[in-house]
Design a protein around this motif. Structure first.
Motif, PDB file in Angstrom:
ATOM      1  N   GLN A 180       0.622  -1.269   0.024  1.00 31.93           N
ATOM      2  CA  GLN A 180      -0.110   0.208   0.091  1.00 31.93           C
ATOM      3  C   GLN A 180       0.812   1.205   0.173  1.00 31.93           C
ATOM      4  O   GLN A 180       1.843   1.538   0.717  1.00 31.93           O
ATOM      5  N   VAL A 181       0.668   2.025  -0.899  1.00 36.30           N
ATOM      6  CA  VAL A 181       0.881   3.472  -0.666  1.00 36.30           C
ATOM      7  C   VAL A 181       1.079   4.814  -0.373  1.00 36.30           C
ATOM      8  O   VAL A 181      -0.415   4.018   0.493  1.00 36.30           O
ATOM      9  N   GLN A 182       1.564   4.211   0.984  1.00 34.88           N
ATOM     10  CA  GLN A 182       1.037   5.596   2.486  1.00 34.88           C
ATOM     11  C   GLN A 182       2.028   6.441   2.410  1.00 34.88           C
ATOM     12  O   GLN A 182       3.800   6.332   2.348  1.00 34.88           O
ATOM     13  N   LEU A 183       2.382   7.819   2.445  1.00 37.36           N
ATOM     14  CA  LEU A 183       2.563   9.180   3.081  1.00 37.36           C
ATOM     15  C   LEU A 183       2.234   8.981   4.269  1.00 37.36           C
ATOM     16  O   LEU A 183       1.192   9.662   4.788  1.00 37.36           O
ATOM     17  N   VAL A 184       3.060   9.318   5.406  1.00 36.59           N
ATOM     18  CA  VAL A 184       2.960  10.008   6.623  1.00 36.59           C
ATOM     19  C   VAL A 184       4.088  10.872   7.439  1.00 36.59           C
ATOM     20  O   VAL A 184       5.204  10.694   7.527  1.00 36.59           O
ATOM     21  N   GLU A 185       3.296  12.062   7.873  1.00 38.86           N
ATOM     22  CA  GLU A 185       4.171  13.343   7.986  1.00 38.86           C
ATOM     23  C   GLU A 185       3.925  13.162  10.190  1.00 38.86           C
ATOM     24  O   GLU A 185       2.815  12.388   9.983  1.00 38.86           O
ATOM     25  N   ALA A 228       7.916   7.329   3.823  1.00 37.87           N
ATOM     26  CA  ALA A 228       7.045   6.678   2.955  1.00 37.87           C
ATOM     27  C   ALA A 228       7.185   5.379   2.645  1.00 37.87           C
ATOM     28  O   ALA A 228       8.455   5.048   3.467  1.00 37.87           O
ATOM     29  N   SER A 229       6.275   4.726   2.610  1.00 37.14           N
ATOM     30  CA  SER A 229       5.714   3.471   2.431  1.00 37.14           C
ATOM     31  C   SER A 229       4.793   2.654   1.184  1.00 37.14           C
ATOM     32  O   SER A 229       4.811   3.627   0.945  1.00 37.14           O
ATOM     33  N   GLY A 230       5.658   1.807   0.547  1.00 36.25           N
ATOM     34  CA  GLY A 230       4.805   1.201  -0.322  1.00 36.25           C
ATOM     35  C   GLY A 230       5.200   1.665  -1.209  1.00 36.25           C
ATOM     36  O   GLY A 230       5.087   0.262  -2.106  1.00 36.25           O
ATOM     37  N   VAL A 283      -0.518  26.165  10.768  1.00 39.45           N
ATOM     38  CA  VAL A 283      -1.367  25.971  10.098  1.00 39.45           C
ATOM     39  C   VAL A 283      -0.849  24.670   9.806  1.00 39.45           C
ATOM     40  O   VAL A 283      -0.304  23.535  10.511  1.00 39.45           O
ATOM     41  N   VAL A 284      -1.940  22.879   9.487  1.00 42.06           N
ATOM     42  CA  VAL A 284      -1.407  21.758   9.080  1.00 42.06           C
ATOM     43  C   VAL A 284      -0.425  21.588   7.719  1.00 42.06           C
ATOM     44  O   VAL A 284      -1.045  22.766   6.803  1.00 42.06           O
ATOM     45  N   TYR A 285       0.307  20.323   7.522  1.00 43.30           N
ATOM     46  CA  TYR A 285       1.842  20.375   7.159  1.00 43.30           C
ATOM     47  C   TYR A 285       1.174  18.986   5.988  1.00 43.30           C
ATOM     48  O   TYR A 285       1.313  17.981   6.734  1.00 43.30           O
ATOM     49  N   TYR A 286       0.963  19.131   5.125  1.00 44.41           N
ATOM     50  CA  TYR A 286       0.935  17.726   4.218  1.00 44.41           C
ATOM     51  C   TYR A 286       2.168  17.868   3.069  1.00 44.41           C
ATOM     52  O   TYR A 286       2.863  18.679   2.610  1.00 44.41           O
ATOM     53  N   CYS A 287       2.432  15.998   3.262  1.00 48.78           N
ATOM     54  CA  CYS A 287       3.003  15.924   1.574  1.00 48.78           C
ATOM     55  C   CYS A 287       2.823  15.373   1.066  1.00 48.78           C
ATOM     56  O   CYS A 287       1.845  14.611   1.404  1.00 48.78           O
ATOM     57  N   ALA A 288       3.169  15.374  -0.247  1.00 51.29           N
ATOM     58  CA  ALA A 288       2.656  14.514  -0.990  1.00 51.29           C
ATOM     59  C   ALA A 288       3.998  13.909  -2.379  1.00 51.29           C
ATOM     60  O   ALA A 288       4.708  14.717  -2.556  1.00 51.29           O
ATOM     61  N   ALA A 289       3.601  12.956  -3.240  1.00 50.89           N
ATOM     62  CA  ALA A 289       4.596  12.191  -4.437  1.00 50.89           C
ATOM     63  C   ALA A 289       3.886  12.226  -5.397  1.00 50.89           C
ATOM     64  O   ALA A 289       2.706  12.064  -4.940  1.00 50.89           O
ATOM     65  N   TRP A 300      -1.189  11.129  -0.469  1.00 49.79           N
ATOM     66  CA  TRP A 300      -0.939  12.367   0.338  1.00 49.79           C
ATOM     67  C   TRP A 300      -0.568  11.668   1.864  1.00 49.79           C
ATOM     68  O   TRP A 300      -1.884  10.699   1.781  1.00 49.79           O
ATOM     69  N   GLY A 301      -0.141  12.564   2.757  1.00 50.91           N
ATOM     70  CA  GLY A 301      -0.428  12.200   3.778  1.00 50.91           C
ATOM     71  C   GLY A 301      -1.416  12.911   4.506  1.00 50.91           C
ATOM     72  O   GLY A 301      -2.591  13.527   3.709  1.00 50.91           O
ATOM     73  N   LYS A 302      -1.311  12.540   5.572  1.00 49.25           N
ATOM     74  CA  LYS A 302      -3.015  12.843   6.521  1.00 49.25           C
ATOM     75  C   LYS A 302      -2.552  14.063   7.075  1.00 49.25           C
ATOM     76  O   LYS A 302      -3.250  14.966   8.085  1.00 49.25           O
ATOM     77  N   GLY A 303      -1.240  15.108   7.178  1.00 55.08           N
ATOM     78  CA  GLY A 303      -0.582  16.329   7.782  1.00 55.08           C
ATOM     79  C   GLY A 303      -0.312  15.576   8.763  1.00 55.08           C
ATOM     80  O   GLY A 303      -0.855  14.991   9.809  1.00 55.08           O
TER      81      GLY A 303
END
Length: 130
Positions: A1-6, A24-26, A92-98, A120-123
């Motif tokens: 599973q493709v996932q980003l976690v901040e 990043a995982s997956g 603010v809430v910071y998010y990362c995306a790939a 996208w991560g959940k922030g």
């Protein structure tokens, strides 16, 4: 599973610093670009930084240039955002995306638009307060 976690957000005083992580995982980040975005309640999402892991090039929005630094750790499959000299408006809430394809990398790293994202991560929440 493709996932980003901040992670790494928190409460900090004005002028303080934090290091945000995007793990990043997956998938392996080597052939992706990672962008950091932020969004305040009721406001549009703002892209603040991007790193193209294909060539190592980085870019920053004018609002954070000189204060934020993006970097990567290939061994940990993680991208970091060092945020310094924090101001109240950085709360603010910071998010990362790939992104992976060339057009999406162009959009993210030159225009700070998160299109064609694979994850996208959940922030993570950053609060700047005295």
């Amino acid at each position: 599973q493709v996932q980003l976690v901040e992670s790494g957000g928190g409460l900090v005083q004005p002028g303080g610093s934090l290091r945000l992580s995007c793990a990043a995982s997956g998938f392996t980040l080597d052939y992706y670009a990672i962008g950091w975005f932020r969004q305040a309640p009721g406001k549009e999402r703002e892209g603040v930084s991007c790193i193209n892991n294909n060539n190592g090039k980085t870019n920053y929005a004018d609002s954070v240039k000189g204060r934020f630094t993006i970097s990567k750790d290939n061994a940990k499959n993680t991208v970091y955002l060092q945020v310094n000299s924090l101001k109240h408006e950085d709360t603010v809430v910071y998010y990362c995306a790939a992104v992976h394809d060339a057009l999406s990398v162009q959009a993210m790293c030159f225009e700070f638009r998160g299109v064609g994202t694979v994850a996208w991560g959940k922030g993570t929440v950053v609060t700047v307060s005295s």
